[in-house]
Design a protein around this motif. Structure first.
Motif, mmCIF file in Angstrom:
data_model
loop_
_atom_site.group_PDB
_atom_site.id
_atom_site.type_symbol
_atom_site.label_atom_id
_atom_site.label_comp_id
_atom_site.label_asym_id
_atom_site.label_seq_id
_atom_site.Cartn_x
_atom_site.Cartn_y
_atom_site.Cartn_z
ATOM 1 N N GLY A 183 29.563 27.966 72.692
ATOM 2 C CA GLY A 183 28.667 27.486 71.063
ATOM 3 C C GLY A 183 29.521 27.585 70.005
ATOM 4 O O GLY A 183 29.035 27.083 69.086
ATOM 5 N N ILE A 184 30.875 27.973 70.189
ATOM 6 C CA ILE A 184 31.801 28.069 68.882
ATOM 7 C C ILE A 184 32.797 26.950 69.068
ATOM 8 O O ILE A 184 33.702 27.340 69.850
ATOM 9 C CB ILE A 184 32.150 29.488 68.718
ATOM 10 C CG1 ILE A 184 30.872 30.381 68.482
ATOM 11 C CG2 ILE A 184 32.981 29.503 67.484
ATOM 12 C CD1 ILE A 184 31.520 31.841 68.199
ATOM 13 N N ASP A 185 32.883 26.055 68.455
ATOM 14 C CA ASP A 185 33.787 24.895 68.614
ATOM 15 C C ASP A 185 34.956 24.785 67.814
ATOM 16 O O ASP A 185 35.807 24.181 68.120
ATOM 17 C CB ASP A 185 32.968 23.347 68.326
ATOM 18 C CG ASP A 185 32.485 23.216 67.083
ATOM 19 O OD1 ASP A 185 32.765 24.157 66.143
ATOM 20 O OD2 ASP A 185 31.787 22.325 66.502
ATOM 21 N N TYR A 186 35.079 25.787 67.022
ATOM 22 C CA TYR A 186 36.423 26.007 66.169
ATOM 23 C C TYR A 186 37.122 27.000 66.937
ATOM 24 O O TYR A 186 38.217 27.646 66.266
ATOM 25 C CB TYR A 186 36.049 26.401 65.018
ATOM 26 C CG TYR A 186 35.090 27.436 64.689
ATOM 27 C CD1 TYR A 186 35.780 28.872 64.559
ATOM 28 C CD2 TYR A 186 33.752 27.598 64.330
ATOM 29 C CE1 TYR A 186 34.911 29.937 64.415
ATOM 30 C CE2 TYR A 186 32.900 28.650 64.062
ATOM 31 C CZ TYR A 186 33.677 29.989 64.178
ATOM 32 O OH TYR A 186 32.955 31.023 63.836
ATOM 33 N N VAL A 187 36.855 27.386 68.069
ATOM 34 C CA VAL A 187 37.802 28.284 68.874
ATOM 35 C C VAL A 187 38.429 27.416 70.125
ATOM 36 O O VAL A 187 37.481 26.732 70.653
ATOM 37 C CB VAL A 187 37.047 29.382 69.665
ATOM 38 C CG1 VAL A 187 37.975 30.317 70.494
ATOM 39 C CG2 VAL A 187 36.300 30.361 68.313
ATOM 40 N N SER A 188 39.706 27.506 69.987
ATOM 41 C CA SER A 188 40.164 26.709 71.136
ATOM 42 C C SER A 188 40.162 26.976 72.648
ATOM 43 O O SER A 188 40.328 26.228 73.541
ATOM 44 C CB SER A 188 41.809 26.405 70.684
ATOM 45 O OG SER A 188 42.496 27.599 70.941
ATOM 46 N N GLY A 189 40.043 28.468 72.725
ATOM 47 C CA GLY A 189 40.566 28.899 73.767
ATOM 48 C C GLY A 189 42.120 29.400 74.076
ATOM 49 O O GLY A 189 42.885 28.968 73.436
ATOM 50 N N TRP A 190 42.534 29.960 75.523
ATOM 51 C CA TRP A 190 43.818 30.020 75.542
ATOM 52 C C TRP A 190 44.756 28.592 75.718
ATOM 53 O O TRP A 190 44.152 27.803 76.202
ATOM 54 C CB TRP A 190 44.078 30.933 76.752
ATOM 55 C CG TRP A 190 43.383 32.392 76.877
ATOM 56 C CD1 TRP A 190 42.410 32.773 77.466
ATOM 57 C CD2 TRP A 190 44.017 33.301 75.777
ATOM 58 N NE1 TRP A 190 42.198 34.064 77.124
ATOM 59 C CE2 TRP A 190 43.024 34.401 76.197
ATOM 60 C CE3 TRP A 190 44.768 33.403 74.916
ATOM 61 C CZ2 TRP A 190 42.900 35.527 75.527
ATOM 62 C CZ3 TRP A 190 44.747 34.649 74.026
ATOM 63 C CH2 TRP A 190 43.835 35.918 74.576
#
Length: 357
Positions: free
Chosen positions: A227-234
């Motif tokens: 639910g947090i779209d401003y985190v890209s992931g690795w």
């Protein structure tokens, strides 16, 4: 000369630093041989064989979090690792420094230890645990020598005792790897790191709440929360460099650091760094010259606004950032490490000959 490197934290900046050090040292001295003893983490890269060619990779057969992990690793070091095979043993990270200096204590003359941020700085631990960890570091500081990765870390190490042998060898980055052809903007403001208290993700969330109506912000790292779209992931290194080359500012909300690699890389790409003032970060960001050091999220937000609205000031800091990193954070920093390894190896050989005679 054969060198054993031991770390339980083969991920993130520590992994990059070890890789760069081995690459530089191997190029400078063809006689050097390396074994890398490590404990796998979720963030450990899958392509270790490609990252560490011609290096003996030795994975400790225990996973962090399993029962009696600490005891198992200690016994592995004590009974399975033959220290006589090595001229130098370099311990990376507080965990490795703790276990390694105890397990390899009889080979203290071979040991050097780089904390990459002392554990007693961690706000994840209670004040009591912090005091215990400080006491442990102080007691073990006379075993071998400490190779601080920056000025802040060296100052802390020297505070243990006047007898502690401290060498300051600042982290360097491999400029030849830092390339990207992307020019279209992917974000105005970026930050890089694991989502954890150390890296100050909650503070980044607070900055996002203040700034997202004006600017695009992205946290480059993981694990990615739902639910947090401003985190890209690795991301891959290539994808990360694309963000560096197209963003406008780098922010650091970290609460404690050794010598962080990401702000160095960002400045190489010309991104001014706006950061919370903390250990490690103050060693690579020059306040008012390559970025700004702040004492609150509100001040950090104001500095971001200032830079993104003042073209001449932005260009000044961007130019300074590039020049500063190229001058002070190249792989040439590790020439001092090569000299240290050679001195330790010579001392080891002299001690061995003295024992035989």
């Amino acid at each position: 000369m054969k060198v054993l490197i031991f770390t339980e934290c083969l991920a993130g900046g520590v992994c990059s630093v070890i890789s760069d050090q081995i690459q530089y040292l191997s190029a400078e001295d063809k006689q050097l041989q390396f074994d890398l003893l490590y404990s796998k983490k979720d963030e450990t890269p899958k392509d270790l064989a490609q990252r560490f060619p011609d290096v003996g990779l030795i994975e400790i057969p225990y996973e962090r979090g399993e029962r009696f992990f600490l005891v198992k690793v200690f016994c592995y070091l004590l009974f399975r690792v033959k220290t006589k095979n090595y001229s130098v043993i370099h311990l990376h990270s507080s965990f490795s420094g703790f276990l390694g200096r105890i397990a390899f204590g009889l080979s203290a003359h071979k040991l050097c230890y780089t904390p990459h941020c002392f554990a007693f700085l961690s706000e994840e631990f209670s004040p009591l645990k912090q005091k215990v960890f400080y006491w442990i570091e102080k007691r073990l500081s006379l075993i071998g020598c400490i190779v601080a990765c920056g000025g802040s870390e060296a100052k802390l190490a020297k505070g243990f005792s006047t007898k502690v042998r401290v060498h300051t060898i600042s982290n360097g980055v491999n400029f030849s790897d830092l390339t990207s052809s992307v020019t279209s903007s992917q974000a105005d403001i970026i930050s890089v790191g694991r989502i954890c208290k150390q890296k100050g993700f909650d503070d980044f969330k607070a900055l996002y709440a203040l700034a997202s109506h004006q600017y695009s912000l992205v946290w480059l790292g993981g694990p990615k929360p739902d639910g947090i779209d401003y985190v890209s992931g690795w991301l891959s290194r290539e994808a990360l460099f694309q963000y560096y080359s197209s963003a406008r500012l780098y922010v650091s909300t970290a609460h404690w650091e050794g010598m962080p690699v990401a702000p160095i890389e960002a400045q190489y790409f010309g991104l001014p760094v706006v950061a919370i003032r903390t250990h490690g970060v103050v060693d690579c960001v020059v306040d008012g010259e390559t970025g700004y050091l702040c004492d609150s999220i509100e001040e950090l937000y104001q500095r971001c606004q200032q830079l993104l609205s003042d073209t001449s000031e932005y260009q000044r800091l961007s130019h300074n950032a590039k020049a500063h990193i190229r001058k002070h954070f190249s792989l040439a920093n590790y020439a001092g490490l090569l000299s240290l390894y050679r001195q330790i190896a010579a001392d080891t050989l002299a001690l061995s000959e003295q024992t035989l005679s």
